[in-house]
Design a protein around this motif. Structure first.
Motif, PDB file in Angstrom:
ATOM      1  N   GLU A  66       9.233  38.425  33.555  1.00  0.00           N
ATOM      2  CA  GLU A  66       8.008  38.810  34.271  1.00  0.00           C
ATOM      3  C   GLU A  66       8.276  38.930  35.769  1.00  0.00           C
ATOM      4  O   GLU A  66       7.794  39.861  36.430  1.00  0.00           O
ATOM      5  CB  GLU A  66       6.914  37.775  34.006  1.00  0.00           C
ATOM      6  CG  GLU A  66       5.580  38.073  34.679  1.00  0.00           C
ATOM      7  CD  GLU A  66       4.571  36.965  34.460  1.00  0.00           C
ATOM      8  OE1 GLU A  66       3.631  36.858  35.276  1.00  0.00           O
ATOM      9  OE2 GLU A  66       4.721  36.199  33.481  1.00  0.00           O
ATOM     10  N   ALA A  67       9.065  38.005  36.310  1.00  0.00           N
ATOM     11  CA  ALA A  67       9.387  38.050  37.737  1.00  0.00           C
ATOM     12  C   ALA A  67      10.183  39.300  38.075  1.00  0.00           C
ATOM     13  O   ALA A  67       9.908  39.982  39.075  1.00  0.00           O
ATOM     14  CB  ALA A  67      10.167  36.798  38.129  1.00  0.00           C
ATOM     15  N   LEU A  68      11.164  39.636  37.246  1.00  0.00           N
ATOM     16  CA  LEU A  68      12.002  40.798  37.519  1.00  0.00           C
ATOM     17  C   LEU A  68      11.240  42.101  37.385  1.00  0.00           C
ATOM     18  O   LEU A  68      11.599  43.107  38.016  1.00  0.00           O
ATOM     19  CB  LEU A  68      13.217  40.799  36.576  1.00  0.00           C
ATOM     20  CG  LEU A  68      14.196  39.640  36.739  1.00  0.00           C
ATOM     21  CD1 LEU A  68      15.293  39.716  35.679  1.00  0.00           C
ATOM     22  CD2 LEU A  68      14.807  39.623  38.136  1.00  0.00           C
ATOM     23  N   ASP A  69      10.194  42.100  36.562  1.00  0.00           N
ATOM     24  CA  ASP A  69       9.400  43.312  36.366  1.00  0.00           C
ATOM     25  C   ASP A  69       8.267  43.449  37.383  1.00  0.00           C
ATOM     26  O   ASP A  69       7.525  44.428  37.362  1.00  0.00           O
ATOM     27  CB  ASP A  69       8.809  43.326  34.949  1.00  0.00           C
ATOM     28  CG  ASP A  69       9.872  43.518  33.879  1.00  0.00           C
ATOM     29  OD1 ASP A  69      10.935  44.068  34.207  1.00  0.00           O
ATOM     30  OD2 ASP A  69       9.628  43.109  32.725  1.00  0.00           O
ATOM     31  N   SER A  70       8.138  42.453  38.282  1.00  0.00           N
ATOM     32  CA  SER A  70       7.018  42.472  39.231  1.00  0.00           C
ATOM     33  C   SER A  70       7.256  43.387  40.420  1.00  0.00           C
ATOM     34  O   SER A  70       6.330  43.686  41.174  1.00  0.00           O
ATOM     35  CB  SER A  70       6.743  41.049  39.731  1.00  0.00           C
ATOM     36  OG  SER A  70       7.837  40.554  40.492  1.00  0.00           O
ATOM     37  N   GLY A  71       8.487  43.842  40.624  1.00  0.00           N
ATOM     38  CA  GLY A  71       8.810  44.718  41.749  1.00  0.00           C
ATOM     39  C   GLY A  71      10.315  44.846  41.896  1.00  0.00           C
ATOM     40  O   GLY A  71      11.080  44.231  41.144  1.00  0.00           O
ATOM     41  N   PRO A  72      10.777  45.632  42.871  1.00  0.00           N
ATOM     42  CA  PRO A  72      12.216  45.846  43.041  1.00  0.00           C
ATOM     43  C   PRO A  72      12.952  44.550  43.393  1.00  0.00           C
ATOM     44  O   PRO A  72      12.507  43.788  44.248  1.00  0.00           O
ATOM     45  CB  PRO A  72      12.292  46.851  44.199  1.00  0.00           C
ATOM     46  CG  PRO A  72      10.924  47.461  44.283  1.00  0.00           C
ATOM     47  CD  PRO A  72       9.971  46.417  43.832  1.00  0.00           C
ATOM     48  N   VAL A  73      14.076  44.310  42.713  1.00  0.00           N
ATOM     49  CA  VAL A  73      14.916  43.132  42.941  1.00  0.00           C
ATOM     50  C   VAL A  73      16.372  43.580  42.963  1.00  0.00           C
ATOM     51  O   VAL A  73      16.791  44.373  42.120  1.00  0.00           O
ATOM     52  CB  VAL A  73      14.709  42.063  41.843  1.00  0.00           C
ATOM     53  CG1 VAL A  73      15.645  40.879  42.070  1.00  0.00           C
ATOM     54  CG2 VAL A  73      13.264  41.590  41.802  1.00  0.00           C
ATOM     55  N   ASP A  74      17.135  43.082  43.913  1.00  0.00           N
ATOM     56  CA  ASP A  74      18.572  43.377  43.991  1.00  0.00           C
ATOM     57  C   ASP A  74      19.418  42.299  43.335  1.00  0.00           C
ATOM     58  O   ASP A  74      20.400  42.585  42.640  1.00  0.00           O
ATOM     59  CB  ASP A  74      18.997  43.528  45.458  1.00  0.00           C
ATOM     60  CG  ASP A  74      18.303  44.674  46.165  1.00  0.00           C
ATOM     61  OD1 ASP A  74      18.296  45.781  45.609  1.00  0.00           O
ATOM     62  OD2 ASP A  74      17.769  44.444  47.270  1.00  0.00           O
ATOM     63  N   VAL A  75      19.081  41.030  43.611  1.00  0.00           N
ATOM     64  CA  VAL A  75      19.890  39.889  43.159  1.00  0.00           C
ATOM     65  C   VAL A  75      18.957  38.817  42.624  1.00  0.00           C
ATOM     66  O   VAL A  75      17.883  38.578  43.179  1.00  0.00           O
ATOM     67  CB  VAL A  75      20.726  39.312  44.330  1.00  0.00           C
ATOM     68  CG1 VAL A  75      21.510  38.078  43.881  1.00  0.00           C
ATOM     69  CG2 VAL A  75      21.661  40.361  44.911  1.00  0.00           C
ATOM     70  N   VAL A  76      19.370  38.161  41.530  1.00  0.00           N
ATOM     71  CA  VAL A  76      18.657  36.972  41.060  1.00  0.00           C
ATOM     72  C   VAL A  76      19.602  35.784  41.151  1.00  0.00           C
ATOM     73  O   VAL A  76      20.758  35.861  40.737  1.00  0.00           O
ATOM     74  CB  VAL A  76      18.118  37.134  39.622  1.00  0.00           C
ATOM     75  CG1 VAL A  76      19.230  37.430  38.625  1.00  0.00           C
ATOM     76  CG2 VAL A  76      17.341  35.898  39.197  1.00  0.00           C
ATOM     77  N   VAL A  77      19.120  34.688  41.737  1.00  0.00           N
ATOM     78  CA  VAL A  77      19.887  33.443  41.821  1.00  0.00           C
ATOM     79  C   VAL A  77      19.344  32.491  40.764  1.00  0.00           C
ATOM     80  O   VAL A  77      18.146  32.221  40.720  1.00  0.00           O
ATOM     81  CB  VAL A  77      19.772  32.807  43.221  1.00  0.00           C
ATOM     82  CG1 VAL A  77      20.557  31.501  43.270  1.00  0.00           C
ATOM     83  CG2 VAL A  77      20.264  33.774  44.290  1.00  0.00           C
ATOM     84  N   ASP A  78      20.241  31.976  39.918  1.00  0.00           N
ATOM     85  CA  ASP A  78      19.816  31.203  38.757  1.00  0.00           C
ATOM     86  C   ASP A  78      20.583  29.883  38.679  1.00  0.00           C
ATOM     87  O   ASP A  78      21.772  29.862  38.410  1.00  0.00           O
ATOM     88  CB  ASP A  78      20.053  32.027  37.484  1.00  0.00           C
ATOM     89  CG  ASP A  78      19.447  31.377  36.243  1.00  0.00           C
ATOM     90  OD1 ASP A  78      18.922  30.258  36.348  1.00  0.00           O
ATOM     91  OD2 ASP A  78      19.495  32.012  35.174  1.00  0.00           O
ATOM     92  N   PHE A  79      19.865  28.781  38.923  1.00  0.00           N
ATOM     93  CA  PHE A  79      20.420  27.448  38.734  1.00  0.00           C
ATOM     94  C   PHE A  79      19.723  26.731  37.585  1.00  0.00           C
ATOM     95  O   PHE A  79      19.648  25.505  37.562  1.00  0.00           O
ATOM     96  CB  PHE A  79      20.276  26.618  40.015  1.00  0.00           C
ATOM     97  CG  PHE A  79      21.312  26.920  41.061  1.00  0.00           C
ATOM     98  CD1 PHE A  79      22.525  26.264  41.069  1.00  0.00           C
ATOM     99  CD2 PHE A  79      21.067  27.862  42.046  1.00  0.00           C
ATOM    100  CE1 PHE A  79      23.479  26.535  42.036  1.00  0.00           C
ATOM    101  CE2 PHE A  79      22.010  28.151  43.008  1.00  0.00           C
ATOM    102  CZ  PHE A  79      23.223  27.481  43.006  1.00  0.00           C
ATOM    103  N   SER A  80      19.193  27.491  36.633  1.00  0.00           N
ATOM    104  CA  SER A  80      18.468  26.875  35.526  1.00  0.00           C
ATOM    105  C   SER A  80      19.440  26.276  34.509  1.00  0.00           C
ATOM    106  O   SER A  80      20.649  26.224  34.737  1.00  0.00           O
ATOM    107  CB  SER A  80      17.549  27.904  34.868  1.00  0.00           C
ATOM    108  OG  SER A  80      18.280  29.030  34.419  1.00  0.00           O
ATOM    109  N   VAL A  81      18.921  25.846  33.377  1.00  0.00           N
ATOM    110  CA  VAL A  81      19.726  25.086  32.418  1.00  0.00           C
ATOM    111  C   VAL A  81      20.617  26.008  31.587  1.00  0.00           C
ATOM    112  O   VAL A  81      20.298  27.179  31.378  1.00  0.00           O
ATOM    113  CB  VAL A  81      18.818  24.263  31.488  1.00  0.00           C
ATOM    114  CG1 VAL A  81      18.075  23.212  32.294  1.00  0.00           C
ATOM    115  CG2 VAL A  81      17.828  25.159  30.744  1.00  0.00           C
ATOM    116  N   PRO A  82      21.757  25.493  31.092  1.00  0.00           N
ATOM    117  CA  PRO A  82      22.692  26.329  30.343  1.00  0.00           C
ATOM    118  C   PRO A  82      22.080  27.013  29.124  1.00  0.00           C
ATOM    119  O   PRO A  82      22.519  28.100  28.739  1.00  0.00           O
ATOM    120  CB  PRO A  82      23.785  25.331  29.918  1.00  0.00           C
ATOM    121  CG  PRO A  82      23.721  24.251  30.936  1.00  0.00           C
ATOM    122  CD  PRO A  82      22.279  24.123  31.316  1.00  0.00           C
TER     123      PRO A  82
END
Length: 267
Positions: A64-80
């Protein structure tokens, strides 16, 4: 004027995620484009981390976040357990993943590399973003050429789920690239308590300490006739990882394919 890099943050309400949100807001060439958090509800990401209103409301899922508007990079420290699916969701949308979670298998990394190259974008998986920790790993690998007898001891808080840590595994991998397998110690040694000698890796041992009040430390101990050498790094605050994350966000815009290890993007 340099174009701002539009950054999304996965797991933005977590301890590392909050630091990433702060860093993105503070960096002049970054723009906080989106943020996901499963349990916070639709609150502003900026005010949630103690910053001014950002205009970015938490989405309940990364998709949902990625579809909310233009994004170049996502930083992900979530769980494996979810990071692989997050990376696939990002790459298929043309978004470059910068991943701080551990636990991805070699096959998964290879598949993510293939997907990145198909889309012509870069990605990064790094067990540790602390520049000091990366130097510790590199120094340890260099020392192992001359001090092949060694053990790794890593310390984390008692709530850490995985053992050994991703940093210690990456250190062991770097050492093994320059040091052949060497079985250390007395060949007749016997553990009277199972596991007391630690985990076996390529002839040496990795020990994981888990205690309350500990943040993140690692030392590599080398032994030789008449001398010993210790290379140690201590982290005291999650903010210490953020300069490395900022470097990664900028660097991942410049290449294609998935890179494993922060050391490969250090100039």
């Amino acid at each position: 004027m340099t174009k701002q890099i539009r950054v999304a943050v996965a797991g933005a309400s977590g301890r590392m995620g909050r630091e990433v949100v702060k860093m993105v807001i503070d960096e002049a060439d970054f723009e906080l484009a989106a943020a996901s958090a499963r349990s916070t509800g639709p609150v502003d990401a900026g005010t949630f981390v103690g910053k001014p209103v950002s205009g970015v409301t938490f989405s309940s899922t990364l998709e949902e976040a990625l579809d909310s508007g233009p994004v170049d990079v996502v930083v992900d420290f979530s769980v494996p357990q979810v990071v692989y699916d997050h990376a696939v969701a990002a790459i298929t949308r043309g978004v470059r993943p910068v991943i701080g979670a551990t636990g991805l298998s070699p096959e998964q990394i290879e598949e993510l590399d293939r997907l990145c190259k198909e889309r012509g974008i870069g990605g990064l998986i790094a067990p540790n973003f602390s520049i000091g920790a990366i130097l510790m790993m590199q120094f340890a690998a260099q020392a192992s050429k001359y001090f092949p007898h060694l053990e790794i001891i890593e310390y984390h808080g008692d709530q850490k789920l995985d053992a050994p840590s991703g940093t210690s595994i990456k250190t062991a991998e770097l050492i093994s690239q320059v040091r052949g397998e060497l079985r250390q110690g007395n060949p007749d040694e016997e553990e009277t308590i199972e596991g007391s000698r630690g985990g076996y890796y390529n002839g040496f041992r990795i020990h994981s300490v888990r205690l309350p009040g500990v943040f993140a430390q690692q030392e590599v101990v080398f032994g030789a006739f008449g001398q010993s050498l210790k290379i140690r790094h201590d982290s005291y605050d999650r903010a210490g990882y953020m300069p490395g994350v900022a470097v990664a966000v900028r660097k991942v815009m410049t290449y294609e394919g998935m890179i494993y290890g922060f050391e490969h993007i250090m100039d």
